[in-house]
Design an enzyme around this catalytic site. Structure first.
Site, PDB file in Angstrom:
ATOM      1  N   ASN A  78       1.062  -1.382  -0.073  1.00  0.00           N
ATOM      2  CA  ASN A  78      -0.142   0.061  -0.115  1.00  0.00           C
ATOM      3  C   ASN A  78       1.160   1.253   0.117  1.00  0.00           C
ATOM      4  O   ASN A  78       1.988   0.832   0.194  1.00  0.00           O
ATOM      5  CB  ASN A  78      -1.096  -0.579   1.248  1.00  0.00           C
ATOM      6  CG  ASN A  78      -0.649  -0.285   2.634  1.00  0.00           C
ATOM      7  OD1 ASN A  78       0.410   0.999   2.842  1.00  0.00           O
ATOM      8  ND2 ASN A  78      -0.085  -0.856   3.197  1.00  0.00           N
ATOM      9  N   LYS A  97       9.498 -15.523 -11.039  1.00  0.00           N
ATOM     10  CA  LYS A  97       8.595 -14.710 -11.520  1.00  0.00           C
ATOM     11  C   LYS A  97       8.020 -15.575 -12.362  1.00  0.00           C
ATOM     12  O   LYS A  97       8.124 -16.312 -12.998  1.00  0.00           O
ATOM     13  CB  LYS A  97       9.716 -13.900 -12.798  1.00  0.00           C
ATOM     14  CG  LYS A  97       9.151 -12.552 -13.098  1.00  0.00           C
ATOM     15  CD  LYS A  97       9.884 -11.846 -14.740  1.00  0.00           C
ATOM     16  CE  LYS A  97       9.036 -11.155 -14.968  1.00  0.00           C
ATOM     17  NZ  LYS A  97      10.327 -10.553 -16.112  1.00  0.00           N
ATOM     18  N   LYS A 134     -13.598  -0.398  15.319  1.00  0.00           N
ATOM     19  CA  LYS A 134     -13.067  -1.240  15.464  1.00  0.00           C
ATOM     20  C   LYS A 134     -12.116  -0.765  16.599  1.00  0.00           C
ATOM     21  O   LYS A 134     -11.270  -1.613  17.138  1.00  0.00           O
ATOM     22  CB  LYS A 134     -11.269  -0.760  14.559  1.00  0.00           C
ATOM     23  CG  LYS A 134     -11.790  -0.957  13.540  1.00  0.00           C
ATOM     24  CD  LYS A 134     -10.034  -0.413  12.548  1.00  0.00           C
ATOM     25  CE  LYS A 134     -10.295  -0.447  10.939  1.00  0.00           C
ATOM     26  NZ  LYS A 134      -8.817  -0.335  10.395  1.00  0.00           N
ATOM     27  N   LYS A 194     -11.533  -5.077  18.639  1.00  0.00           N
ATOM     28  CA  LYS A 194     -10.537  -4.904  18.095  1.00  0.00           C
ATOM     29  C   LYS A 194      -9.852  -4.402  19.687  1.00  0.00           C
ATOM     30  O   LYS A 194      -9.136  -5.412  20.528  1.00  0.00           O
ATOM     31  CB  LYS A 194      -9.425  -3.876  17.344  1.00  0.00           C
ATOM     32  CG  LYS A 194      -9.462  -3.921  16.224  1.00  0.00           C
ATOM     33  CD  LYS A 194      -9.468  -5.181  15.840  1.00  0.00           C
ATOM     34  CE  LYS A 194      -9.713  -4.500  13.140  1.00  0.00           C
ATOM     35  NZ  LYS A 194      -9.831  -5.421  12.913  1.00  0.00           N
TER      36      LYS A 194
END
Length: 400
Positions: A210, A289, A337, A341
């Site tokens: 990301n 690959k 959350k 969590k």
């Protein structure tokens, strides 16, 4: 820490533009800033620029009394908790060394009992001139503090020592100065911070990741250190230097990060889970690959272990702080959350906000806890981290 008052004395040189940035950085760091300028400084930048950044009147003339009930230079001299002369020219250094008071800045500096910091900015040969060196030595002996200039390309075309220190570095020094003058709220605490992205390999040359730069996590680690903590920084693949006095552990994947944190979790007092961990990874990573084929290709993904949720389930005495980087309904997801969590705090940021998100030097967040929510405007990430951890430590730890 109560809001401290910084008086910025700006003298004439091309580095005045840095003083505008310094004013902005100090205000972002929650200092009350007032600015004085010499006539020469006004040739480079107008007082309006400093007024806009500081949200206070700018003082340019000893005889311009903005409040008839007060003598301006005496009032400013008494008001300041710290005075910074930036940029400080050879001229003002010479005046101060010889007790000359012929303008707003020099009269105020002679009248104050506040600490005075000098940030020189001048030509390399001027800085090395024996008269300037002699004047600086006199001021050091008088108890003034110098912020050493850097080396590099100067406006005059020379390369050498004489560049005014960067506004970010001066601001950090001011923050440390006032923090060290107060009890360190995280002294003796062991803190783990996760930062950056994780990388999940598809094959030896491709991966899933990301856009996290790690800047916010590194800022949280530095803030925890500056507040007295013993900090371990677990970092995914980022291009950031290791902060001083912080133990850094480099990891690659979500599994690597989970292992690094869990192995130290029992001894931790606080865990700050600011890393942007991949939610999915390739179910089968190729050893070689993958060659391009005709038509489309599909990669089967599987869930990674939810690090924050795992930590929440195993929590005993630890204070658990998580981040929620969202693109829509940010607060709703952040509140969810917090419960799912078993975290103590969730720091929510909408990464679509142009003043926050991945890669930026600033961030805009809301701190969510079971007691309520506290929003923060766009701030430099390092300043924001300091404010967040100062607030949390005041709420969680007894400082009596």
């Amino acid at each position: 820490m109560e809001q401290k008052k910084v008086l910025l004395a700006v003298t004439g040189g091309i580095a005045v533009y840095k003083a505008v940035a310094l004013t902005s950085k100090l205000v972002q760091a929650n200092f009350d800033v007032k600015v004085m300028m010499t006539e020469s400084a006004q040739q480079f930048v107008t007082p309006l620029s400093f007024q806009a950044m500081s949200r206070n009147d700018v003082y340019v003339d000893t005889f311009d009394e903005k409040d008839s009930a007060k003598i301006a230079h005496i009032d400013l001299a008494d008001w300041a908790d710290l005075i910074i002369v930036a940029p400080a020219t050879a001229n003002v250094i010479g005046k101060l060394a010889n007790g000359i008071a012929d303008d707003m800045i020099t009269t105020t500096l002679l009248a104050t009992e506040a600490p005075i910091w000098i940030a020189p900015a001048m030509n390399v040969h001027m800085y090395a001139n024996r008269a300037v060196e002699r004047n600086m030595q006199v001021l050091r002996e008088d108890g003034l503090t110098f912020i050493e200039p850097g080396e590099g390309y100067l406006a005059c075309g020379y390369v050498g020592k004489g560049r005014m220190e960067e506004p970010e570095a001066i601001t950090e020094r001011v923050v440390r100065y006032f923090t060290e003058a107060n009890p360190l709220p995280l002294k003796g605490k062991r803190v783990i911070v996760t930062a950056g992205p994780t990388l999940e390999r598809i094959d030896p040359v491709r991966y899933i990741s990301n856009f996290s730069s790690g800047k916010m996590g590194f800022a949280m680690a530095e803030a925890a250190r500056d507040l007295g903590a013993d900090v371990t920084l677990v970092a995914g693949p980022v291009s950031l230097d290791t902060p001083a006095r912080i133990q850094r552990i480099d990891v690659e994947s979500a599994a690597d990060m989970l292992e690094a944190v869990l192995s130290r979790y029992d001894e931790a007092d606080i865990v700050i889970k600011s890393a942007a961990v991949a939610d999915y990874r390739p179910k089968h990573a190729a050893d070689q690959k993958m060659k391009k084929q005709e038509g489309d290709a599909a990669i089967e993904l599987e869930r990674t272990t939810d690090i924050l949720k795992t930590l929440g389930a195993q929590k005993t005495h630890q204070l658990l702080i998580g981040f929620a980087a969202e693109t829509n309904d940010a607060l709703t997801y952040g509140r969810g959350k917090l419960e799912s969590k078993n975290a103590d705090y969730i720091i929510v940021n909408d990464v679509t906000n142009p003043d926050g998100g991945f890669g930026n030097d600033t961030n805009v967040v809301t701190l969510v806890s079971r007691e309520g929510e506290k929003s923060y405007p766009a701030l430099d990430k390092r300043m924001l981290a300091h404010q967040l951890l100062t607030y949390i430590s005041e709420k969680e730890f007894d400082h009596s």
